[in-house]
Enzyme design. Structure first.
Site, short mmCIF file in Angstrom:
data_model
loop_
_atom_site.label_atom_id
_atom_site.label_comp_id
_atom_site.label_asym_id
_atom_site.label_seq_id
_atom_site.Cartn_x
_atom_site.Cartn_y
_atom_site.Cartn_z
N ASP A 45 -6.75 -3.01 3.29
CA ASP A 45 -7.53 -4.24 3.08
C ASP A 45 -6.64 -5.46 2.87
O ASP A 45 -7.14 -6.57 2.71
CB ASP A 45 -8.49 -4.07 1.90
CG ASP A 45 -7.77 -3.84 0.57
OD1 ASP A 45 -6.51 -3.78 0.56
OD2 ASP A 45 -8.45 -3.69 -0.46
N GLY A 46 -5.33 -5.25 2.86
CA GLY A 46 -4.41 -6.37 2.70
C GLY A 46 -4.28 -6.89 1.27
O GLY A 46 -3.58 -7.86 1.02
N ASP A 58 11.34 3.08 4.03
CA ASP A 58 10.85 1.69 4.02
C ASP A 58 10.89 1.12 2.61
O ASP A 58 10.66 -0.07 2.43
CB ASP A 58 9.43 1.61 4.58
CG ASP A 58 8.47 2.58 3.92
OD1 ASP A 58 8.76 3.79 3.92
OD2 ASP A 58 7.45 2.14 3.37
P1 AMP Z 1 3.95 0.88 0.00
O1 AMP Z 1 3.32 2.17 -0.39
O2 AMP Z 1 3.47 -0.29 -0.86
O3 AMP Z 1 5.42 0.94 0.12
O4 AMP Z 1 3.36 0.54 1.44
C1 AMP Z 1 3.56 1.33 2.58
C2 AMP Z 1 2.97 0.63 3.78
O5 AMP Z 1 1.55 0.50 3.65
C3 AMP Z 1 3.47 -0.78 4.01
O6 AMP Z 1 3.51 -0.97 5.41
C4 AMP Z 1 2.42 -1.63 3.37
O7 AMP Z 1 2.39 -2.93 3.90
C5 AMP Z 1 1.16 -0.86 3.72
N1 AMP Z 1 0.07 -1.07 2.76
C6 AMP Z 1 -0.03 -0.57 1.51
N2 AMP Z 1 -1.19 -0.97 0.94
C7 AMP Z 1 -1.83 -1.76 1.83
C8 AMP Z 1 -3.07 -2.49 1.84
N3 AMP Z 1 -3.89 -2.47 0.79
N4 AMP Z 1 -3.39 -3.18 2.95
C9 AMP Z 1 -2.57 -3.21 4.01
N5 AMP Z 1 -1.39 -2.55 4.07
C10 AMP Z 1 -1.02 -1.84 3.00
MG MG Z 2 6.86 -0.24 0.45
#
Ligand code: AMP
Ligand code: MG
Length: 492
Positions: free
Chosen positions: A125-126, A252
């Site tokens: 949901d961003g 990442d």
């Molecule tokens: P993270 O777990 O925060 O390291 O995120 C892993 C990936 O998922 C990254 O590409 C983030 O941008 C994407 N991501 C995590 N949560 C969201 C969200 N609510 N909406 C869009 N992308 C997300």
């Molecule tokens: Mg991350």
């Protein structure tokens, strides 16, 4: 919406690395409200805290409009998540506004997390929820106070929106400040674009920014790899020394700069056990406390693969050079970890039996399920003449006495005043770390609008070494019932 300017924003990454981002705008939010502002960091960045607190400043930090001079981009990256390759992750809910040169002349990314969907959002949901953004604020600032390299938290703004997670919860935007947001996953993404010049530009940019000494080496790209390996070895050694478990060491979430990033389902360990895992999705224990050095090396191998064409024209020679660098990781890690352990134990110089002294202490902690953070403070108490806390934690069996005798022998060889040693130990062994049960408690309060507990905990963990009367509970491990049932979830 009028927004406050962020004077001095630059866009070096965007200028040098087309193909590795998309230009994008943040989403508007209904009712931004400043929840936390890191004033010392604002000042360090050359920003005026008072102006960030105005409605226009808060609008900027919420992504409610784009300040003059910003050119927001969503960065592209790939990544190995729990060992599986995802070719296209990227900033799904984050934007880089630009880079600032801080008051010391260091280049710092200013980045919004939770600022709306981007072309990398996939099903997401961003958005970001308030509690996890406050968790990241707490952990990042605690890390910084502990002297561990980390991205920083400038601000958290509640958006006035409720978003769907585990039920409806308040939404928020975190402003994150980093040496850069270039990750191992950025290289993985670049390497698969099919244009070798992009990896080279990314490596050159990263080198200039984070590892400049490598540029003048005989083999710059091998030297760059070596420098990233050393930076990560130092970072993970520091995590191990403070009992920190990152929880999601995907490629990442590993920076090229050597800063820790993305504090989601992470935790400081209470009772010492190398197999400790907190993340609810880490079923196999891949990212367990004791496995973190192995995983760092595994991730660095993914970085090395992307650099092979730059390291040498002959593929076999490139692999041999990269392997030789990767194989140095365990030594680099040990070097940093042992130096840290010496300081934690108040020892001035290396000694012959260091490794066994360190490991037999950890064996005692494990056998007694002793509190990791508290045990080192109990050792300095013992030097002050109070052996009660230590024996309460480790018992008084023969192995404990043997270990203490060996340690005292080493201290005697240094010949320093025990009280001075105890004081130095208390300057490296924290008393207050953000323990999970406390973090959960203050985040639950924040979710219903009570920020006092968050501010109190933030204040303590950003002054981690100095004992404060009345705050004894914050130096205690979680009650066993909490420790047995608790996991941090990825509901970010
Ligand atoms: P993270 O777990 O925060 O390291 O995120 C892993 C990936 O998922 C990254 O590409 C983030 O941008 C994407 N991501 C995590 N949560 C969201 C969200 N609510 N909406 C869009 N992308 C997300
Ligand atoms: Mg991350």
């Amino acid at each position: 919406m009028t927004v406050a300017a962020i004077p001095g924003l630059e866009h070096w990454f965007a200028q040098e690395l087309p193909g590795l981002f998309v230009e994008w705008q943040p989403a508007a939010v209904p009712a931004p409200e400043l929840v936390a502002l890191n004033e010392p960091l604002a000042i360090e960045l050359g920003l005026d805290p008072a102006s960030l607190r105005t409605p226009e400043g808060v609008a900027t930090l919420a992504g409610n409009g784009v300040p003059a001079g910003a050119a927001p981009i969503a960065m592209a990256y790939a990544g190995h998540q729990f060992g599986n390759y995802s070719p296209r992750l990227g900033d799904g809910r984050a934007l880089l506004l630009g880079e600032l040169l801080d008051t010391s002349g260091r280049r710092r990314d200013v980045h919004l997390k939770g600022s709306g969907r981007t072309p990398f959002a996939r099903g997401g949901d961003g958005k970001a929820a308030l509690a996890p953004m406050l968790r990241e604020f707490l952990i990042a600032e605690a890390m910084h106070a502990l002297g561990v390299r980390t991205t920083r938290a400038l601000a958290v703004v509640a958006t006035g929106e409720r978003i769907m997670r585990d039920g409806m919860v308040p939404g928020a935007v975190l402003t994150r400040v980093a040496a850069s947001h270039i990750r191992v996953g950025t290289f993985e993404y670049a390497a698969r674009l099919g244009d070798p010049t992009i990896v080279q530009r990314l490596a050159d940019h990263s080198m200039a920014r984070h590892h400049p000494q490598a540029a003048t080496a005989d083999q710059p790209y091998a030297a760059f790899l070596e420098s990233v390996i050393d930076a990560q070895a130092a970072l993970v050694a520091n995590w191990m020394l403070i009992g920190f478990i990152h929880g999601v060491m995907n490629t990442d979430n590993m920076t090229i700069s050597g800063e820790g990033i993305d504090y989601g389902p992470c935790a400081f360990m209470d009772r010492y056990d190398p197999q400790t895992v907190f993340s609810s999705i880490d079923h196999a224990g891949r990212y367990a406390y004791g496995n973190q050095p192995n995983i760092a090396q595994w991730n660095l191998a993914r970085l090395a693969e992307t650099l092979l064409p730059l390291i040498a024209d002959d593929p076999d020679a490139a692999v041999a050079t990269a392997m030789a660098q990767l194989e140095r990781f365990p030594d680099r890690f040990q070097h940093h970890w042992q130096a840290g352990m010496l300081a934690k134990l108040g020892l001035a110089s290396e000694g012959k039996g260091d490794a066994s002294l360190f490991h037999s202490l950890l064996d005692l902690l494990l056998a007694q399920r002793a509190d990791y953070t508290g045990s080192f403070r109990a050792l300095s108490q013992l030097l002050r003449g109070d052996d009660q806390p230590l024996h309460a934690m480790l018992g008084s069996d023969a192995p404990v006495d043997e270990w203490l005798a060996a340690w005292r022998l080493r201290l005697a060889a240094d010949g320093r005043d025990p009280l001075a040693v105890a004081g130095e130990m208390d300057g490296v062994n924290p008393l207050y770390v953000p323990r999970n049960h406390q973090v959960e408690r203050v985040l639950e309060a924040a979710n219903v609008g009570e920020l006092g507990p968050f501010r109190e905990l933030l204040d303590l963990v950003t002054h981690p070494f100095h004992e404060r009367p009345g705050m004894e509970a914050f130096a205690e491990p979680a009650p066993d019932a909490f420790a047995r049932t608790h996991q941090t979830f990825c509901g970010t």
